[in-house]
Design a protein around this motif. Structure first.
Motif, PDB file in Angstrom:
ATOM      1  N   GLY A   1       0.848  -1.199   0.000  1.00 49.49           N
ATOM      2  CA  GLY A   1       0.000   0.000   0.000  1.00 49.49           C
ATOM      3  C   GLY A   1       0.877   1.239   0.000  1.00 49.49           C
TER       4      GLY A   1
ATOM      5  N   HIS B   1      -0.993  -5.320  -3.558  1.00 50.80           N
ATOM      6  CA  HIS B   1      -1.580  -4.830  -2.311  1.00 50.80           C
ATOM      7  C   HIS B   1      -2.961  -5.458  -2.101  1.00 50.80           C
TER       8      HIS B   1
ATOM      9  N   ARG C   1      -2.604  -9.091  -1.097  1.00 53.20           N
ATOM     10  CA  ARG C   1      -2.240  -9.317   0.319  1.00 53.20           C
ATOM     11  C   ARG C   1      -3.430  -9.017   1.243  1.00 53.20           C
ATOM     12  N   VAL C   2      -4.214  -7.962   0.915  1.00 50.58           N
ATOM     13  CA  VAL C   2      -5.389  -7.649   1.738  1.00 50.58           C
ATOM     14  C   VAL C   2      -6.353  -8.835   1.691  1.00 50.58           C
TER      15      VAL C   2
ATOM     16  N   SER D   1      -8.252  -9.091   5.300  1.00 57.88           N
ATOM     17  CA  SER D   1      -8.434  -7.745   5.853  1.00 57.88           C
ATOM     18  C   SER D   1      -9.627  -7.009   5.231  1.00 57.88           C
TER      19      SER D   1
ATOM     20  N   ARG E   1     -13.568  -3.631   7.927  1.00 55.42           N
ATOM     21  CA  ARG E   1     -12.831  -2.961   6.845  1.00 55.42           C
ATOM     22  C   ARG E   1     -13.493  -3.105   5.488  1.00 55.42           C
TER      23      ARG E   1
ATOM     24  N   GLY F   1     -10.918   0.818  -1.953  1.00 58.98           N
ATOM     25  CA  GLY F   1      -9.758   0.226  -2.632  1.00 58.98           C
ATOM     26  C   GLY F   1     -10.107  -0.198  -4.052  1.00 58.98           C
TER      27      GLY F   1
ATOM     28  N   HIS G   1      -9.142   6.624   2.031  1.00 60.83           N
ATOM     29  CA  HIS G   1      -8.599   5.282   2.266  1.00 60.83           C
ATOM     30  C   HIS G   1      -7.692   5.268   3.503  1.00 60.83           C
TER      31      HIS G   1
ATOM     32  N   ILE H   1      -3.829  -0.869  10.784  1.00 61.61           N
ATOM     33  CA  ILE H   1      -3.674  -2.033   9.898  1.00 61.61           C
ATOM     34  C   ILE H   1      -4.069  -3.276  10.683  1.00 61.61           C
ATOM     35  N   SER H   2      -4.805  -4.190  10.013  1.00 62.82           N
ATOM     36  CA  SER H   2      -5.421  -5.321  10.737  1.00 62.82           C
ATOM     37  C   SER H   2      -4.404  -6.077  11.597  1.00 62.82           C
TER      38      SER H   2
HETATM   39  C1  HEM Z   1      -3.863   3.636  -5.282  1.00 62.24           C
HETATM   40  C2  HEM Z   1      -4.095   2.513  -4.702  1.00 62.24           C
HETATM   41  C3  HEM Z   1      -3.947   2.194  -3.236  1.00 62.24           C
HETATM   42  C4  HEM Z   1      -3.151   2.781  -2.283  1.00 62.24           C
HETATM   43  C5  HEM Z   1      -2.163   3.927  -2.469  1.00 62.24           C
HETATM   44  C6  HEM Z   1      -3.398   2.076  -1.048  1.00 62.24           C
HETATM   45  C7  HEM Z   1      -2.738   2.341   0.148  1.00 62.24           C
HETATM   46  C8  HEM Z   1      -2.933   1.623   1.329  1.00 62.24           C
HETATM   47  C9  HEM Z   1      -2.093   1.709   2.497  1.00 62.24           C
HETATM   48  C10 HEM Z   1      -0.839   2.590   2.634  1.00 62.24           C
HETATM   49  C11 HEM Z   1      -2.605   0.885   3.431  1.00 62.24           C
HETATM   50  C12 HEM Z   1      -1.986   0.582   4.820  1.00 62.24           C
HETATM   51  C13 HEM Z   1      -1.533  -0.909   4.890  1.00 62.24           C
HETATM   52  C14 HEM Z   1      -0.636  -1.397   3.835  1.00 62.24           C
HETATM   53  O1  HEM Z   1       0.235  -0.673   3.363  1.00 62.24           O
HETATM   54  O2  HEM Z   1      -0.807  -2.572   3.432  1.00 62.24           O
HETATM   55  C15 HEM Z   1      -3.797   0.289   2.873  1.00 62.24           C
HETATM   56  C16 HEM Z   1      -4.635  -0.578   3.532  1.00 62.24           C
HETATM   57  C17 HEM Z   1      -5.755  -1.176   2.976  1.00 62.24           C
HETATM   58  N1  HEM Z   1      -6.101  -1.176   1.626  1.00 62.24           N
HETATM   59 FE1  HEM Z   1      -5.231  -0.037   0.218  1.00 62.24          FE
HETATM   60  N2  HEM Z   1      -4.349   1.123  -1.247  1.00 62.24           N
HETATM   61  C18 HEM Z   1      -4.696   1.140  -2.576  1.00 62.24           C
HETATM   62  C19 HEM Z   1      -5.572   0.283  -3.207  1.00 62.24           C
HETATM   63  C20 HEM Z   1      -6.324  -0.698  -2.569  1.00 62.24           C
HETATM   64  C21 HEM Z   1      -7.101  -1.720  -3.227  1.00 62.24           C
HETATM   65  C22 HEM Z   1      -7.157  -1.929  -4.733  1.00 62.24           C
HETATM   66  C23 HEM Z   1      -7.737  -2.428  -2.240  1.00 62.24           C
HETATM   67  C24 HEM Z   1      -8.687  -3.577  -2.376  1.00 62.24           C
HETATM   68  C25 HEM Z   1      -9.563  -3.694  -3.307  1.00 62.24           C
HETATM   69  C26 HEM Z   1      -7.353  -1.859  -0.960  1.00 62.24           C
HETATM   70  C27 HEM Z   1      -7.824  -2.259   0.270  1.00 62.24           C
HETATM   71  C28 HEM Z   1      -7.237  -1.936   1.472  1.00 62.24           C
HETATM   72  C29 HEM Z   1      -7.682  -2.411   2.771  1.00 62.24           C
HETATM   73  C30 HEM Z   1      -8.929  -3.274   3.065  1.00 62.24           C
HETATM   74  C31 HEM Z   1      -6.752  -1.939   3.711  1.00 62.24           C
HETATM   75  C32 HEM Z   1      -6.727  -2.228   5.225  1.00 62.24           C
HETATM   76  C33 HEM Z   1      -5.813  -3.435   5.351  1.00 62.24           C
HETATM   77  C34 HEM Z   1      -5.501  -3.838   6.769  1.00 62.24           C
HETATM   78  O3  HEM Z   1      -6.012  -3.219   7.708  1.00 62.24           O
HETATM   79  O4  HEM Z   1      -4.752  -4.823   6.915  1.00 62.24           O
HETATM   80  N3  HEM Z   1      -6.466  -0.835  -1.201  1.00 62.24           N
HETATM   81  N4  HEM Z   1      -3.966   0.742   1.582  1.00 62.24           N
END
Ligand code: HEM
Length: 325
Positions: free
Chosen positions: A112, A175, A178-179, A184, A189, A196, A291, A301-302
């Motif tokens: 992420g 990313h 992994r989610v 997660s 969430r 996302g 987000h 983060i989970s």
């Molecule tokens: C431009 C695209 C995206 C950016 C910059 C971004 C960024 C981030 C960041 C920085 C986090 C913190 C944890 C980590 O780094 O793993 C995060 C968490 C998360 N993202 Fe994204 N994300 C993007 C796209 C997505 C997509 C495509 C999905 C799913 C369809 C998604 C679902 C989630 C969820 C559910 C969390 C919480 C995960 C947890 O708590 O373990 N994100 N995201």
């Protein structure tokens, strides 16, 4: 009366000194005395102030300048650590405390964060590219050649933008993977998962609209094929289900709207450029802010169950659970 005392010169001759003669302190005397007093006070304070400055040079952390910038002590205590984060405008976007195991790379893969940093690089290099690029049929491809061969560092600038774009697409998929693998997307969430999904779509749209901009054969045909798919959109495409019933033709359907015409030409180039540089980045930035905010609101983060250190294992547990045991 006050006028007489304070006026200097004038027809009546009632200036400061004549008022002084009348036993009243005039303006000039008062100013002179005030200045004298100030000089005296300054003389008295000067050695102490100078001493303070010299002492300050020995330990800069005690100077007024330093303490006005760094407003907390630096001893390694949990309080000072928390203050360090909370009193800094950039760091305070992060939580003061996090679950150590949730931020391990083995858990998040850092994907992420890496995706976000790539977006920053793309924004920065993209703005620089805008200085050299014109979205017109005459100039677009020439500008790319100019960047590649003549502009100082132009080749590296263009390639940084290209590679960061490819990597961002790969990063966002990894990313999401992994989610998914860590479950997660589950409660609480699920809303952030949906944000996302939108971010994934906008990342792909950024990539797609950027593809046409060099106006080379690769981009031209990719966009020709891509936008031809829009012909088959249900309801809105002239070849899609129910499209003809709604009066869709090649000259008014969704493909026509995307291209600004019925073929990939000058209007399509301009539309791609505006969507690529303004429309989509703005929407994607807002979605990213939501987000990140949701990651914090959903409890950070989970993360896996916290790993207990050996030293902590023998200690008695605190809190309501321990009392119930
Ligand atoms: C431009 C695209 C995206 C950016 C910059 C971004 C960024 C981030 C960041 C920085 C986090 C913190 C944890 C980590 O780094 O793993 C995060 C968490 C998360 N993202 Fe994204 N994300 C993007 C796209 C997505 C997509 C495509 C999905 C799913 C369809 C998604 C679902 C989630 C969820 C559910 C969390 C919480 C995960 C947890 O708590 O373990 N994100 N995201």
């Amino acid at each position: 009366m006050a006028d007489e005392n304070n006026s200097i010169g004038g027809k009546g001759g009632s200036n400061g000194s004549s008022a002084g003669k009348n036993g009243k302190v005039g303006l000039v005397e008062r100013v002179t005395t005030g200045v004298k007093d100030d000089i005296q006070a300054l003389k008295a304070d000067l050695p102490a102030k100078a001493k303070e400055q010299i002492e300050g040079l020995k330990d800069p952390t005690k100077t007024q300048v330093y303490t006005s910038i760094f407003r907390h002590k630096h001893d390694d205590t949990p309080r000072n650590r928390a203050l360090g984060v909370l009193s800094n405008v950039f760091l305070h976007l992060h939580p003061a405390k996090i679950n150590r195991d949730a931020v391990r790379y083995s858990y998040t893969w850092g994907m992420g964060g890496i995706t976000f940093y790539l977006f920053i690089i793309l924004t920065y290099t993209g703005v620089l590219l805008m200085f050299y690029y014109h979205p017109s049929k005459v100039q677009a491809f020439r500008d790319v050649l100019y960047l590649e061969h003549d502009v100082p560092f132009g080749k590296i600038l263009r390639n940084m933008h290209r590679w960061a774009a490819h990597l961002m697409v790969i990063g966002v998929w990894l990313h999401m993977f992994r989610v998914f693998l860590t479950g997660s997307y589950k409660k609480p969430r699920e809303f952030n998962w949906n944000i996302g999904v939108l971010l994934l779509v906008f990342t792909l749209l950024l990539s797609f609209t950027g593809y046409l901009l060099p106006d080379d054969q690769l981009g031209f045909w990719a966009v020709t094929v891509g936008t031809n798919m829009a012909r088959a959109t249900p309801l809105l495409g002239h070849e899609g289900p129910f499209g003809s019933m709604l009066g869709m033709t090649p000259y008014n359907d969704v493909r026509f709207g995307l291209l600004g015409g019925s073929i990939v030409d000058a209007n399509a180039l301009l539309r791609s450029y505006i969507w690529h540089c303004i429309g989509i980045p703005i929407v994607a930035s807002v979605l990213m802010i939501v987000h990140f905010w949701r990651v914090r609101k959903d409890g950070g983060i989970s993360g896996p169950a916290p790993v207990m250190l050996e030293a902590e294992a023998d200690k008695p547990r605190r809190g309501p659970k321990a009392a119930g045991e």
